[in-house]
Enzyme design. Structure first.
Site, PDB file in Angstrom:
ATOM      1  N   ARG A  39       0.836  -1.194   0.000  1.00 30.66           N
ATOM      2  CA  ARG A  39       0.000   0.000   0.000  1.00 30.66           C
ATOM      3  C   ARG A  39       0.872   1.245   0.000  1.00 30.66           C
ATOM      4  O   ARG A  39       2.066   1.178   0.297  1.00 30.66           O
ATOM      5  CB  ARG A  39      -0.942  -0.012   1.205  1.00 30.66           C
ATOM      6  CG  ARG A  39      -2.040  -1.062   1.071  1.00 30.66           C
ATOM      7  CD  ARG A  39      -3.134  -0.815   2.087  1.00 30.66           C
ATOM      8  NE  ARG A  39      -4.299  -1.622   1.779  1.00 30.66           N
ATOM      9  CZ  ARG A  39      -5.498  -1.405   2.293  1.00 30.66           C
ATOM     10  NH1 ARG A  39      -5.689  -0.401   3.119  1.00 30.66           N
ATOM     11  NH2 ARG A  39      -6.512  -2.181   1.977  1.00 30.66           N
ATOM     12  N   VAL A  87      -0.729 -12.900  -1.150  1.00 36.76           N
ATOM     13  CA  VAL A  87      -0.575 -12.873   0.305  1.00 36.76           C
ATOM     14  C   VAL A  87      -1.397 -11.742   0.916  1.00 36.76           C
ATOM     15  O   VAL A  87      -1.834 -11.827   2.063  1.00 36.76           O
ATOM     16  CB  VAL A  87       0.911 -12.720   0.694  1.00 36.76           C
ATOM     17  CG1 VAL A  87       1.099 -12.852   2.199  1.00 36.76           C
ATOM     18  CG2 VAL A  87       1.771 -13.758  -0.033  1.00 36.76           C
ATOM     19  N   ALA A  88      -1.631 -10.677   0.153  1.00 32.82           N
ATOM     20  CA  ALA A  88      -2.358  -9.514   0.665  1.00 32.82           C
ATOM     21  C   ALA A  88      -3.802  -9.882   0.993  1.00 32.82           C
ATOM     22  O   ALA A  88      -4.419 -10.709   0.322  1.00 32.82           O
ATOM     23  CB  ALA A  88      -2.329  -8.388  -0.360  1.00 32.82           C
ATOM     24  N   TYR A 177     -13.866 -11.706   8.517  1.00 32.83           N
ATOM     25  CA  TYR A 177     -12.569 -12.162   7.998  1.00 32.83           C
ATOM     26  C   TYR A 177     -12.709 -13.551   7.386  1.00 32.83           C
ATOM     27  O   TYR A 177     -12.229 -13.800   6.265  1.00 32.83           O
ATOM     28  CB  TYR A 177     -11.544 -12.173   9.134  1.00 32.83           C
ATOM     29  CG  TYR A 177     -10.232 -12.842   8.775  1.00 32.83           C
ATOM     30  CD1 TYR A 177      -9.241 -12.141   8.096  1.00 32.83           C
ATOM     31  CD2 TYR A 177      -9.990 -14.177   9.113  1.00 32.83           C
ATOM     32  CE1 TYR A 177      -8.040 -12.755   7.758  1.00 32.83           C
ATOM     33  CE2 TYR A 177      -8.794 -14.798   8.781  1.00 32.83           C
ATOM     34  CZ  TYR A 177      -7.822 -14.080   8.109  1.00 32.83           C
ATOM     35  OH  TYR A 177      -6.640 -14.685   7.769  1.00 32.83           O
ATOM     36  N   LYS A 181     -12.061 -14.602   3.442  1.00 33.52           N
ATOM     37  CA  LYS A 181     -11.052 -15.599   3.083  1.00 33.52           C
ATOM     38  C   LYS A 181     -11.694 -16.826   2.422  1.00 33.52           C
ATOM     39  O   LYS A 181     -11.145 -17.387   1.462  1.00 33.52           O
ATOM     40  CB  LYS A 181     -10.262 -16.026   4.320  1.00 33.52           C
ATOM     41  CG  LYS A 181      -9.422 -14.925   4.957  1.00 33.52           C
ATOM     42  CD  LYS A 181      -8.290 -14.465   4.050  1.00 33.52           C
ATOM     43  CE  LYS A 181      -7.139 -15.432   4.002  1.00 33.52           C
ATOM     44  NZ  LYS A 181      -5.988 -14.923   3.216  1.00 33.52           N
ATOM     45  N   LEU A 206      -3.254 -21.779   5.894  1.00 33.88           N
ATOM     46  CA  LEU A 206      -2.204 -21.819   6.910  1.00 33.88           C
ATOM     47  C   LEU A 206      -2.799 -21.918   8.304  1.00 33.88           C
ATOM     48  O   LEU A 206      -3.834 -21.318   8.597  1.00 33.88           O
ATOM     49  CB  LEU A 206      -1.338 -20.564   6.829  1.00 33.88           C
ATOM     50  CG  LEU A 206      -0.676 -20.232   5.483  1.00 33.88           C
ATOM     51  CD1 LEU A 206       0.109 -18.929   5.596  1.00 33.88           C
ATOM     52  CD2 LEU A 206       0.232 -21.359   5.025  1.00 33.88           C
ATOM     53  N   VAL A 209       0.280 -18.739  12.245  1.00 31.39           N
ATOM     54  CA  VAL A 209       1.676 -18.562  11.839  1.00 31.39           C
ATOM     55  C   VAL A 209       2.430 -17.805  12.925  1.00 31.39           C
ATOM     56  O   VAL A 209       2.009 -16.728  13.353  1.00 31.39           O
ATOM     57  CB  VAL A 209       1.771 -17.811  10.500  1.00 31.39           C
ATOM     58  CG1 VAL A 209       3.228 -17.733  10.039  1.00 31.39           C
ATOM     59  CG2 VAL A 209       0.922 -18.502   9.435  1.00 31.39           C
ATOM     60  N   THR A 221      -0.431 -12.611  14.903  1.00 30.92           N
ATOM     61  CA  THR A 221      -0.557 -14.052  15.150  1.00 30.92           C
ATOM     62  C   THR A 221       0.528 -14.558  16.094  1.00 30.92           C
ATOM     63  O   THR A 221       0.296 -15.493  16.863  1.00 30.92           O
ATOM     64  CB  THR A 221      -0.523 -14.847  13.833  1.00 30.92           C
ATOM     65  OG1 THR A 221       0.659 -14.505  13.101  1.00 30.92           O
ATOM     66  CG2 THR A 221      -1.744 -14.550  12.984  1.00 30.92           C
TER      67      THR A 221
END
Length: 359
Positions: A39, A87-88, A177, A181, A206, A209, A221
């Site tokens: 960003r 990944v964003a 969220y 996802k 995942l 993490v 996390t």
């Protein structure tokens, strides 16, 4: 290092984040040419540069300003790349004044645009997405399956979180969220079943993490992972929520997570959904480990009764030859060490007094 790796161009979206910055470091160490998106903030630029510096990589990473709420901005970063790591994750919907009604709607729209850009590039061979195992709850869905309450016998890639099923500590914020996802991952996977896909799509849900970071602060996390020791009630509440949602606490070290992403990139062919978690302990297994490691500390403990931690039916990545370096104890111990290094935990308080250790 593969002698041809320098000829391979890779795009990493979310290059300033926890996983993205670590992945950029790993890619550079292997000699790949990397495009990183972020960003439009100076803070993001500093974070994106932190990975290469700490990893000892000397290559300059081209940084591209891009926003999932305006997915067309990813086109310059994708152009010429053979592999794209998604990944964003969209966030700050309300603050962004987005045209989308929800984060889930924005995420799905972004996926569609990015997939189209990958097709138009004529160079992309594979898209690899960092999904979340929170979208794969093994909670039984009485309406759909006609079964009772509780969990399925195993958690597997066929599981999708039943959003109509309530569970202890459920959060409306986390529901948003999960929905974003879940919908975006399903949209990505549907590409593989298209009439004539131009490339392969892989999603890696995942686990939690943790373990380490190249950032200058402890990621959220990782804070969750050490919360029994830090006694941060909100972070610990999230651990309890995960236990209720998933029937266990899937864990993966960030280094293993990034190695799994690379594994999926470097295979001749791979497509579909693959869990990425080295261990599936219960929340009590985690707190018991910390209590044993730090007997002088008052470790937070969950009061909820937990049966046997729900385990995976199979290890699909393992069947392909992937191996994790870090188990539960190593992930938790390295998370504590990282949090202490970054000031999130008081290192002095972690030392076991002689009077305790000599007993």
């Amino acid at each position: 290092m593969n002698s041809s790796s320098s000829e391979v161009q890779v795009c990493v979206t979310g290059g300033a984040g926890f996983i993205g910055s670590y992945l950029v470091k790993k890619l550079l160490e292997k000699g790949y040419t990397v495009h990183a998106t972020l960003r439009n903030t100076g803070e993001d630029r500093a974070a994106a540069a932190a990975g290469p510096r700490r990893g000892g990589a000397s290559a300059v990473v081209p940084l591209f300003e891009a926003d999932l709420f305006d997915a067309a901005t990813f086109a310059p970063a994708i152009a010429g790349c053979q592999f794209v790591f998604l990944v964003a994750t969209p966030y700050g919907l309300e603050a962004a004044g987005s045209k989308y009604k929800s984060t889930a709607e924005a995420a799905v729209a972004a996926v569609r645009v990015i997939l189209r850009q990958c097709e138009e590039s004529k160079t992309v061979k594979r898209v690899i997405h960092t999904a979340s195992i929170s979208t794969a709850s093994p909670l039984k869905d009485k309406e759909a399956e006609g079964s009772g309450d509780g969990y399925k016998d195993f958690i597997s890639e066929s599981c999708w979180t039943p959003l109509n099923v309530d569970y202890h500590l459920r959060s409306a914020h986390f529901d948003k969220y999960i929905l974003a996802k879940l919908r975006s991952e399903q949209e990505l996977l549907s590409y593989n079943g298209g009439e004539s896909p131009a490339f392969e799509v892989v999603t890696l849900p995942l686990g939690l993490v943790a373990g380490d970071t190249v950032l200058g602060h402890a990621p959220e996390t990782l804070e969750h992972a050490v919360s029994p020791v830090s006694r941060e009630e909100l972070s610990f509440k999230f651990l309890r929520l995960l236990q209720s949602l998933l029937g266990s606490e899937p864990l993966v070290h960030v280094d293993d997570a990034c190695e799994a992403l690379l594994f999926c990139m470097e295979r001749p062919s791979i497509a579909g959904r693959f869990f990425c978690a080295a261990a599936y302990p219960s929340i009590h297994d985690i707190t018991d480990h910390y209590a044993s490691k730090f007997p002088h500390l008052d470790v937070l403990r969950a009061t909820e009764a937990v049966a046997v931690a729900v385990q995976p039916e199979v290890d699909r990545l393992g069947e392909l030859g992937f191996r994790y370096k870090y188990g539960m104890e190593e992930i938790l111990d390295s998370s504590v060490a990282c949090a202490a290094r970054l000031g999130s935990l008081d290192a002095a308080k972690l030392n076991v007094p002689d009077t305790v250790s000599s007993k």
